[in-house]
Each structure stands twice: as C-alpha cells, then as structure tokens.
Design a protein around this motif. Structure first.
Motif, mmCIF file in Angstrom:
data_model
loop_
_atom_site.group_PDB
_atom_site.id
_atom_site.type_symbol
_atom_site.label_atom_id
_atom_site.label_comp_id
_atom_site.label_asym_id
_atom_site.label_seq_id
_atom_site.Cartn_x
_atom_site.Cartn_y
_atom_site.Cartn_z
ATOM 1 N N PRO A 97 -4.992 39.458 19.546
ATOM 2 C CA PRO A 97 -6.340 39.948 19.822
ATOM 3 C C PRO A 97 -7.369 38.929 19.367
ATOM 4 O O PRO A 97 -7.180 38.258 18.348
ATOM 5 C CB PRO A 97 -6.416 41.225 18.979
ATOM 6 C CG PRO A 97 -5.521 40.938 17.809
ATOM 7 C CD PRO A 97 -4.405 40.088 18.353
ATOM 8 N N VAL A 98 -8.456 38.821 20.106
ATOM 9 C CA VAL A 98 -9.457 37.821 19.757
ATOM 10 C C VAL A 98 -10.860 38.416 19.821
ATOM 11 O O VAL A 98 -11.318 38.851 20.878
ATOM 12 C CB VAL A 98 -9.385 36.593 20.688
ATOM 13 C CG1 VAL A 98 -10.520 35.617 20.372
ATOM 14 C CG2 VAL A 98 -8.051 35.883 20.526
ATOM 15 N N GLY A 99 -11.504 38.451 18.660
ATOM 16 C CA GLY A 99 -12.927 38.723 18.560
ATOM 17 C C GLY A 99 -13.543 37.482 17.947
ATOM 18 O O GLY A 99 -14.096 36.622 18.626
ATOM 19 N N ASN A 100 -13.385 37.357 16.625
ATOM 20 C CA ASN A 100 -13.718 36.112 15.935
ATOM 21 C C ASN A 100 -12.535 35.144 15.870
ATOM 22 O O ASN A 100 -12.680 34.019 15.400
ATOM 23 C CB ASN A 100 -14.209 36.408 14.522
ATOM 24 C CG ASN A 100 -15.667 36.819 14.506
ATOM 25 O OD1 ASN A 100 -16.526 36.144 15.058
ATOM 26 N ND2 ASN A 100 -15.958 37.961 13.878
ATOM 27 N N GLY A 101 -11.362 35.600 16.280
ATOM 28 C CA GLY A 101 -10.214 34.705 16.392
ATOM 29 C C GLY A 101 -9.508 34.380 15.101
ATOM 30 O O GLY A 101 -8.747 33.405 15.044
ATOM 31 N N THR A 102 -9.680 35.185 14.056
ATOM 32 C CA THR A 102 -9.119 34.812 12.760
ATOM 33 C C THR A 102 -7.593 34.881 12.729
ATOM 34 O O THR A 102 -6.960 34.086 12.029
ATOM 35 C CB THR A 102 -9.695 35.690 11.641
ATOM 36 O OG1 THR A 102 -9.480 37.072 11.960
ATOM 37 C CG2 THR A 102 -11.184 35.448 11.481
ATOM 38 N N LEU A 103 -6.989 35.806 13.467
ATOM 39 C CA LEU A 103 -5.524 35.837 13.508
ATOM 40 C C LEU A 103 -4.998 34.703 14.370
ATOM 41 O O LEU A 103 -4.076 33.989 13.974
ATOM 42 C CB LEU A 103 -5.033 37.185 14.026
ATOM 43 C CG LEU A 103 -3.514 37.364 14.097
ATOM 44 C CD1 LEU A 103 -2.852 37.123 12.745
ATOM 45 C CD2 LEU A 103 -3.155 38.760 14.620
ATOM 46 N N LEU A 104 -5.585 34.489 15.536
ATOM 47 C CA LEU A 104 -5.109 33.431 16.421
ATOM 48 C C LEU A 104 -5.231 32.059 15.777
ATOM 49 O O LEU A 104 -4.297 31.244 15.848
ATOM 50 C CB LEU A 104 -5.875 33.478 17.743
ATOM 51 C CG LEU A 104 -5.385 32.514 18.833
ATOM 52 C CD1 LEU A 104 -5.556 33.137 20.216
ATOM 53 C CD2 LEU A 104 -6.129 31.178 18.788
ATOM 54 N N LEU A 105 -6.352 31.779 15.137
ATOM 55 C CA LEU A 105 -6.529 30.463 14.531
ATOM 56 C C LEU A 105 -5.604 30.266 13.337
ATOM 57 O O LEU A 105 -5.108 29.155 13.096
ATOM 58 C CB LEU A 105 -7.989 30.267 14.123
ATOM 59 C CG LEU A 105 -8.965 30.116 15.295
ATOM 60 C CD1 LEU A 105 -10.406 30.076 14.786
ATOM 61 C CD2 LEU A 105 -8.662 28.863 16.110
ATOM 62 N N GLY A 106 -5.348 31.324 12.582
ATOM 63 C CA GLY A 106 -4.380 31.207 11.501
ATOM 64 C C GLY A 106 -2.986 30.955 12.028
ATOM 65 O O GLY A 106 -2.252 30.103 11.497
ATOM 66 N N VAL A 107 -2.604 31.660 13.088
ATOM 67 C CA VAL A 107 -1.296 31.441 13.697
ATOM 68 C C VAL A 107 -1.191 30.020 14.238
ATOM 69 O O VAL A 107 -0.141 29.373 14.103
ATOM 70 C CB VAL A 107 -1.060 32.481 14.811
ATOM 71 C CG1 VAL A 107 0.141 32.106 15.667
ATOM 72 C CG2 VAL A 107 -0.858 33.863 14.192
#
Length: 410
Positions: free
Chosen positions: A257-267
């Motif tokens: 999921p992407v809002g501010n992208g904190t999970l995607l960028l960490g991954v």
C-alpha cells in the motif's frame, strides 16, 4: 549514530540534531548508512536471537553494537556539509546508548496462504495492531537516546498510536496531532498510552502542517514517519522477515500500500541490502496500491512522470491511511517501483468493501486501509510466481466499513 543526508540537495546533518527536515530545501532526510554484511550463517543463527525485529541487528543503525557504516558521498560527490543546530538554535547530544533498545516484541508476524500463489503477512498482529510499530520503535529508540523535552507525531491514527505506545514504553512525553475525523477507537488507543491528542480540522495535510510548525519548537523531537529515515529502517524488517520465513528467498511480487510510501521504501532498502550481500539472486517486483479516490502516485506513474504535478484532489475514501494528496517522498517511491519492474494499481471503494468482507470470512478482520492490497490482487490478473500482501491494520481499530455490514448479512 550516523548522519542525515538530503536526497535532493545532499545537505548533511548529524542524526543527533533535532532538525526534522533539510534546512535548505525542507525535504525529508535519508540516512547515510550501509548495513553490515550479512552471511547465510546469519540465517542459521536467527532462531536463537531475540524475538523481535531487533534480531536483524546487522541491518539496523540503532541496534546495540551496530556495525553498519556511514555511506554518505564525500566532497567529490557534491555533498554539502552543514552545521545544523536544533530548530530554535538549540543543539542536543545523544543520551545513554548502552541500555537495551526500546521494544514491545514487535515483528515476527505470521505469513498465511490466501490462495495457491498469494500469501498474506499479518502485520495487524503487531503490539499496537498495525505495521507502523516497525518504524515507531526506531523513532522511540532514537528519541530515548536524544532525551528531548517532548515528542510529537502526526497521523491519521495508526502511526500516532504506535508512536504513543513506544514513547510510553521509553518513558517519553508525547503529543499526537490527528485529523478531526480520526476514528474514535484510534483516538482512544492513543490517549490510553498517555499521549495528548491535538485534533486538527481540515484533513491529513492540515494536520501535518500543524505538527511541523510545532516541531520547530525548542527541545522537540518530531517522530515523523515520513521525514525521519529511521522509520524506513524499521519498516524494512518486513522484507527481512519474509526472507527468513521463506528460507532465504523473497517472493516474486510484493504488493504494497502506498500513501506516504513508508512500507514500500523500507522494503526497497531491504531488497537492495539482501541483493547486495548476495542473499537473494533476484529482486521482487513491487506492485504499489492506492485508493482510486486519492491516487497522485498512480497517476504520475502511468503518465511517465518523475513526480506528481501537484497535490491531488482529496476525495472521501475508506482507505484513509493512504489518502495522501502530496507525498513528500513521491519521487523516491516512483523510482523504486520502476526500478523493480513493478506497477501501480488503484482500487475503488466497492472493491475495498468487498475485500474487507472477503478477508473477514477467511478469519482475518482487517481495517479498510489494510485490505487495499488484497482488493488490488482480487481485481487484477494473476501475476506469475508467488505474491505476498501485507494486512497492515486490525479491524478492531475501525470496525467494518460502512456498507460492509449490510453485505455481511445478505
């Protein structure tokens, strides 16, 4: 401790400073840090390690005895080093670092199959019932070392709850700025941890502006899940756990999921570390998911743009946690998805409703924002190989979305 570095203008500052953003361009910080080399022997030793995300000590800049290195470009790379003080001209020094890190036993969430090729990682089983614990524990540990006068955060609910809980664990004073339409259950949880709530009219962006204004006060640590890169080094443990759970490999596709992208960028950080250390032989594709109602990144991606042209129109959506009209790390998110060979999908409100109910009937009670990735998988053609979706927040935080209850009794 390591240095902050601005990805836009290359300004640097020590992460012992309370300066929450780049003083030159006001952009979010990255961290000048390279994880220590990890060997396959580390995988064999993991079962005997601490049962929290601190088990991946080699990859965490705040872990006790961390052996990672600073990795900021030198003068030849065009980096500008700036002597940065606190927001009101104050400076701060690190506190005691010898104590065990802050922890509530976060991480180690289950991975369960949904279909023959798709599995779900149950991050709603974190201590505060959302994946935001992965980053909040890092911010609380950093704040504990810096010993500020107070900690503030802004959130649509889950990040604020996580910061409040981990500040309570660390014995830190805390205030959380939230939109005035935040779920009463999330407000109750924040306050139960002893944090003050500041309700801000005008939505998520107005809340962020109010918190940033307060963050410029003296002795304030802004526990921003968007601007502080230590949060991303916490969320990257999502991928390290998958690597461990899958026996030293990663799935073919990660839906995020992407809002501010904190999970995607960490991954994305974790994937580069694992690939760079030779622990995986390929990088998974990232499929980023936004609510159709507020989807500036999906629009920019499909238009071939490096960044959205401006803030998106804010329309009501059940997926409030990813309804971000102007993500500060937009360019980084788009680059990461493109580099992975992935794509963006958007989901409608009806698809979110159906996905929440479908998961509940599978025994998984997840909040509306947390089901967005499953909604996208259900609506899109099946991807080759294996896929993992995160279920990011518990349904107990919000209840069934309006309309889902009617469908449930049909």
């Amino acid at each position: 401790m390591t240095d902050y570095v601005c990805p836009r203008c290359r300004t640097q500052a020590p992460d012992t400073a309370l300066t929450w953003c780049c003083p030159r361009c006001r952009g979010p910080w990255d961290l000048a840090y390279a994880a220590a080399p990890v060997s396959l022997q580390s995988l064999a030793s993991l079962p005997s390690r601490v049962n929290s995300l601190w088990r991946y000590a080699e990859a965490l800049p705040l872990a006790p005895g961390a052996t990672g290195t600073t990795d900021a470009p030198g003068a030849a790379g065009g980096t500008t080093t700036t002597d940065v003080t606190g927001p009101a001209g104050t400076t701060t020094t690190a506190g005691t670092t010898g104590a065990p890190p802050v922890s509530l036993g976060e991480g180690r969430t289950p991975l369960v199959p949904l279909t023959d090729t798709v599995s779900a990682k149950l991050d709603f089983l974190m201590p505060t019932l959302s994946f935001k614990d992965r980053g909040a524990v890092m911010l609380a540990e950093l704040a504990r070392r810096l010993a500020p006068r107070t900690v503030i955060a802004d959130s649509s609910g889950n990040a604020g709850t996580a910061v409040a809980a981990y500040c309570a664990r660390a014995g830190l004073d805390c205030s959380v700025y939230v939109p005035d339409g935040t779920s009463p259950k999330k407000l109750e949880q924040i306050r139960a941890h002893g944090a003050r709530t500041v309700l801000v009219p005008g939505g998520r962006e107005a809340t962020a502006r109010a918190a940033r204004a307060a963050a410029d006060g003296p002795g304030v640590f802004y526990a921003s899940h968007v601007y502080n890169p230590h949060f991303l080094h916490g969320t990257k443990t999502y991928a390290y756990e998958l690597w461990e759970e899958l026996g030293g490999r990663l799935p073919d596709t990660l839906v995020l999921p992407v809002g501010n992208g904190t999970l995607l960028l960490g991954v994305a950080l974790a994937v580069e570390e694992l690939y760079g250390h030779g622990l995986v032989d390929r990088r998974p594709a990232f499929v980023a998911v936004q609510a159709e109602a507020v989807s500036p990144l999906a629009a920019a991606f499909h238009a071939g743009s490096e960044e959205p042209p401006g803030p998106a129109e804010v329309r009501p959506t059940l997926a409030e946690g990813i309804a971000i009209p102007a993500p500060p790390r937009a360019a980084q998110i788009l680059r990461a998805v493109r580099a992975s060979g992935g794509t963006f999908h958007t989901v409608t409100e009806d698809q979110i409703l159906a996905a929440q109910l479908d998961l509940a009937r599978r025994g998984l009670y997840v909040e509306p924002t947390g089901v967005a990735c499953w909604a996208a998988v259900r609506a899109a053609p099946e991807r080759p190989g294996t896929t993992v979706v995160p279920l990011c927040g518990a349904g107990a935080k919000t209840g069934l979305a309006a309309g889902a209850g009617d469908r449930a009794v049909r």
